[in-house]
Design a protein around this motif. Structure first.
Motif, PDB file in Angstrom:
ATOM      1  N   VAL A   1       0.861  -1.173   0.000  1.00 40.05           N
ATOM      2  CA  VAL A   1       0.000   0.000   0.000  1.00 40.05           C
ATOM      3  C   VAL A   1       0.898   1.223   0.000  1.00 40.05           C
ATOM      4  N   ASP A   2       0.623   2.148  -0.930  1.00 41.90           N
ATOM      5  CA  ASP A   2       1.442   3.346  -1.061  1.00 41.90           C
ATOM      6  C   ASP A   2       0.566   4.572  -0.819  1.00 41.90           C
ATOM      7  N   PRO A   3       0.796   5.318   0.266  1.00 37.26           N
ATOM      8  CA  PRO A   3      -0.020   6.502   0.540  1.00 37.26           C
ATOM      9  C   PRO A   3       0.161   7.615  -0.475  1.00 37.26           C
ATOM     10  N   GLU A   4       1.231   7.527  -1.274  1.00 38.47           N
ATOM     11  CA  GLU A   4       1.482   8.548  -2.284  1.00 38.47           C
ATOM     12  C   GLU A   4       0.818   8.215  -3.616  1.00 38.47           C
ATOM     13  N   VAL A   5       0.206   7.054  -3.712  1.00 37.25           N
ATOM     14  CA  VAL A   5      -0.413   6.621  -4.959  1.00 37.25           C
ATOM     15  C   VAL A   5      -1.928   6.667  -4.807  1.00 37.25           C
ATOM     16  N   SER A   6      -2.594   7.239  -5.793  1.00 36.35           N
ATOM     17  CA  SER A   6      -4.055   7.369  -5.713  1.00 36.35           C
ATOM     18  C   SER A   6      -4.771   6.354  -6.592  1.00 36.35           C
ATOM     19  N   THR A   7      -4.019   5.452  -7.210  1.00 33.93           N
ATOM     20  CA  THR A   7      -4.613   4.433  -8.060  1.00 33.93           C
ATOM     21  C   THR A   7      -4.241   3.061  -7.508  1.00 33.93           C
ATOM     22  N   ALA A   8      -4.494   2.036  -8.305  1.00 32.27           N
ATOM     23  CA  ALA A   8      -3.989   0.697  -8.021  1.00 32.27           C
ATOM     24  C   ALA A   8      -3.479   0.140  -9.338  1.00 32.27           C
ATOM     25  N   TYR A   9      -2.358  -0.562  -9.313  1.00 32.78           N
ATOM     26  CA  TYR A   9      -1.826  -1.068 -10.572  1.00 32.78           C
ATOM     27  C   TYR A   9      -0.899  -2.250 -10.326  1.00 32.78           C
ATOM     28  N   PHE A  10      -0.726  -3.054 -11.360  1.00 40.77           N
ATOM     29  CA  PHE A  10       0.252  -4.134 -11.355  1.00 40.77           C
ATOM     30  C   PHE A  10       1.436  -3.712 -12.198  1.00 40.77           C
ATOM     31  N   ARG A  11       2.623  -3.840 -11.641  1.00 37.42           N
ATOM     32  CA  ARG A  11       3.859  -3.495 -12.339  1.00 37.42           C
ATOM     33  C   ARG A  11       4.542  -4.787 -12.771  1.00 37.42           C
ATOM     34  N   PRO A  12       4.483  -5.118 -14.067  1.00 33.91           N
ATOM     35  CA  PRO A  12       5.037  -6.394 -14.528  1.00 33.91           C
ATOM     36  C   PRO A  12       6.528  -6.551 -14.231  1.00 33.91           C
ATOM     37  N   HIS A  13       7.288  -5.479 -14.448  1.00 37.82           N
ATOM     38  CA  HIS A  13       8.730  -5.542 -14.203  1.00 37.82           C
ATOM     39  C   HIS A  13       8.953  -5.394 -12.699  1.00 37.82           C
ATOM     40  N   GLY A  14       9.192  -6.515 -12.067  1.00 44.77           N
ATOM     41  CA  GLY A  14       9.290  -6.534 -10.614  1.00 44.77           C
ATOM     42  C   GLY A  14       8.129  -7.256  -9.972  1.00 44.77           C
ATOM     43  N   ARG A  15       7.094  -7.580 -10.770  1.00 44.78           N
ATOM     44  CA  ARG A  15       5.913  -8.311 -10.286  1.00 44.78           C
ATOM     45  C   ARG A  15       5.431  -7.732  -8.957  1.00 44.78           C
ATOM     46  N   GLU A  16       4.860  -6.553  -9.054  1.00 47.83           N
ATOM     47  CA  GLU A  16       4.423  -5.846  -7.853  1.00 47.83           C
ATOM     48  C   GLU A  16       3.024  -5.287  -8.061  1.00 47.83           C
ATOM     49  N   VAL A  17       2.164  -5.484  -7.065  1.00 49.91           N
ATOM     50  CA  VAL A  17       0.857  -4.833  -7.021  1.00 49.91           C
ATOM     51  C   VAL A  17       0.962  -3.677  -6.031  1.00 49.91           C
ATOM     52  N   VAL A  18       0.592  -2.493  -6.490  1.00 48.99           N
ATOM     53  CA  VAL A  18       0.588  -1.307  -5.641  1.00 48.99           C
ATOM     54  C   VAL A  18      -0.858  -0.865  -5.465  1.00 48.99           C
ATOM     55  N   LEU A  19      -1.272  -0.725  -4.225  1.00 46.56           N
ATOM     56  CA  LEU A  19      -2.632  -0.299  -3.906  1.00 46.56           C
ATOM     57  C   LEU A  19      -2.596   1.106  -3.320  1.00 46.56           C
ATOM     58  N   GLY A  20      -3.331   2.019  -3.928  1.00 51.60           N
ATOM     59  CA  GLY A  20      -3.464   3.344  -3.348  1.00 51.60           C
ATOM     60  C   GLY A  20      -4.215   3.254  -2.029  1.00 51.60           C
ATOM     61  N   GLN A  21      -3.820   4.072  -1.069  1.00 54.90           N
ATOM     62  CA  GLN A  21      -4.403   3.968   0.267  1.00 54.90           C
ATOM     63  C   GLN A  21      -5.893   4.287   0.278  1.00 54.90           C
ATOM     64  N   ALA A  22      -6.363   5.015  -0.708  1.00 53.81           N
ATOM     65  CA  ALA A  22      -7.792   5.319  -0.768  1.00 53.81           C
ATOM     66  C   ALA A  22      -8.638   4.059  -0.834  1.00 53.81           C
ATOM     67  N   TYR A  23      -8.113   3.022  -1.474  1.00 52.08           N
ATOM     68  CA  TYR A  23      -8.880   1.787  -1.625  1.00 52.08           C
ATOM     69  C   TYR A  23      -8.863   0.934  -0.370  1.00 52.08           C
ATOM     70  N   THR A  24      -7.795   0.996   0.395  1.00 52.48           N
ATOM     71  CA  THR A  24      -7.621   0.050   1.482  1.00 52.48           C
ATOM     72  C   THR A  24      -8.367   0.453   2.748  1.00 52.48           C
ATOM     73  N   GLY A  25      -9.036   1.606   2.739  1.00 51.58           N
ATOM     74  CA  GLY A  25      -9.868   1.979   3.872  1.00 51.58           C
ATOM     75  C   GLY A  25     -11.155   1.182   3.939  1.00 51.58           C
ATOM     76  N   SER A  26     -11.502   0.488   2.885  1.00 50.74           N
ATOM     77  CA  SER A  26     -12.694  -0.350   2.830  1.00 50.74           C
ATOM     78  C   SER A  26     -12.267  -1.774   2.532  1.00 50.74           C
ATOM     79  N   ARG A  27     -12.565  -2.697   3.411  1.00 46.83           N
ATOM     80  CA  ARG A  27     -12.132  -4.080   3.202  1.00 46.83           C
ATOM     81  C   ARG A  27     -12.708  -4.685   1.917  1.00 46.83           C
ATOM     82  N   PRO A  28     -13.994  -4.499   1.611  1.00 43.09           N
ATOM     83  CA  PRO A  28     -14.500  -5.071   0.353  1.00 43.09           C
ATOM     84  C   PRO A  28     -13.796  -4.514  -0.877  1.00 43.09           C
ATOM     85  N   TYR A  29     -13.557  -3.201  -0.915  1.00 43.97           N
ATOM     86  CA  TYR A  29     -12.900  -2.620  -2.083  1.00 43.97           C
ATOM     87  C   TYR A  29     -11.430  -3.011  -2.148  1.00 43.97           C
ATOM     88  N   ALA A  30     -10.780  -3.127  -1.004  1.00 38.84           N
ATOM     89  CA  ALA A  30      -9.394  -3.586  -1.006  1.00 38.84           C
ATOM     90  C   ALA A  30      -9.297  -4.990  -1.600  1.00 38.84           C
TER      91      ALA A  30
END
Length: 274
Positions: free
Chosen positions: A132-161
């Motif tokens: 979870v990245d507080p500086e990111v407002s989106t969510a995305y998968f980064r293929p190079h490095g195989r990383e999922v980054v979740l914007g903190q806006a999404y993780t405040g709700s368990r269903p949306y996370a």
């Protein structure tokens, strides 16, 4: 390779605070959203690939003909998920929100055969970092490095996370398809429009499967108090029928054109030094 259309509430701190209060009060409101912010190949959040968020009413209880896993199977699936997620989904121990989202997906893993197949593919292709990245407002998968980054806006709700993380893991499972499309684009010197359309048609698999995860695991989510169809690109009719927001590959491409997501793919491709 991710997408989640988001409303304007993220851009209004007062509205976002109100949404958080209503979430904690037990009302299910439209989630916080964000503009696109990733410059990687995965450059969008899950909502943006969809039509506008529907106005929402409480989701009807699953109909009586729904059958979920029994207690023994549920326990078995939870154990399977614990081993698979420990092996494949890596997160920093201090990142409690990422850990919660990963843990909650055990419910979807137990209820959805489609999600189990997706995770078998992800597992076979290697570990994925989740953060979870507080500086990111989106969510995305980064293929190079195989990383999922979740914007903190999404993780405040368990269903949306859960919904966002499941979507991005589905994108991770499509890495081979995206790589093949990249190779073909280079070989054929595709136009930006051709490249964007091909990428959108691949991404429709994530749109479709995210709906299927919910459709198959809804009873489990309902019992856990985490039944929010909008988090899974779905709606539930008054009769209890689960319906997808996006009904076909062509509709998904059309939606992407209307939201600007298609253009992001095309512009990114056009800047390449081919």
């Amino acid at each position: 390779m991710d997408f989640f259309r988001t409303p304007r509430v993220l851009n209004d701190p007062a509205a976002y605070a109100g949404w958080q209060q209503s979430e904690h009060a037990g009302r299910r409101e439209t989630p916080p959203g964000s503009p696109r912010g990733s410059s990687s190949f995965s450059m969008h959040s899950l909502h943006e690939a969809l039509p506008g968020l529907r106005s929402r009413s409480p989701s009807p209880e699953p109909s009586g003909h729904w059958y979920g896993p029994g207690a023994a199977e549920m326990h078995q699936r939870e154990q399977e998920w614990a081993h698979l997620s420990a092996r494949t989904l890596r997160h920093h121990p201090a990142d409690a929100q990422a850990g919660q989202a990963i843990h909650d997906l055990s419910l979807v893993y137990a209820g959805s055969e489609t999600f189990r197949r997706t995770m078998a593919t992800v597992d076979a292709e290697g570990p994925v970092n989740v953060r979870v990245d507080p500086e990111v407002s989106t969510a995305y998968f980064r293929p190079h490095g195989r990383e999922v980054v979740l914007g903190q806006a999404y993780t405040g709700s368990r269903p949306y996370a859960m919904g966002v993380l499941a979507f991005e893991l589905t994108n991770a499972s499509l890495s081979e398809a995206y790589s093949a499309h990249e190779r073909e684009a280079a070989m054929r010197r595709m136009s930006p429009h051709e490249f964007a359309e091909g990428a959108e048609r691949i991404e429709y698999n994530s749109v479709r499967d995210t709906h299927r995860y919910y459709e198959e695991s809804r009873g489990v989510l309902y019992e856990a108090g985490l039944d929010v169809p909008q988090a899974w690109q779905s709606s539930v009719t008054e009769e209890g029928e689960v319906v997808p927001w996006t009904g076909s590959e062509d509709e998904s491409v059309h939606n992407a054109m209307s939201t600007g997501h298609f253009g992001q793919y095309a512009q990114s491709y056009a800047r390449r030094p081919y």
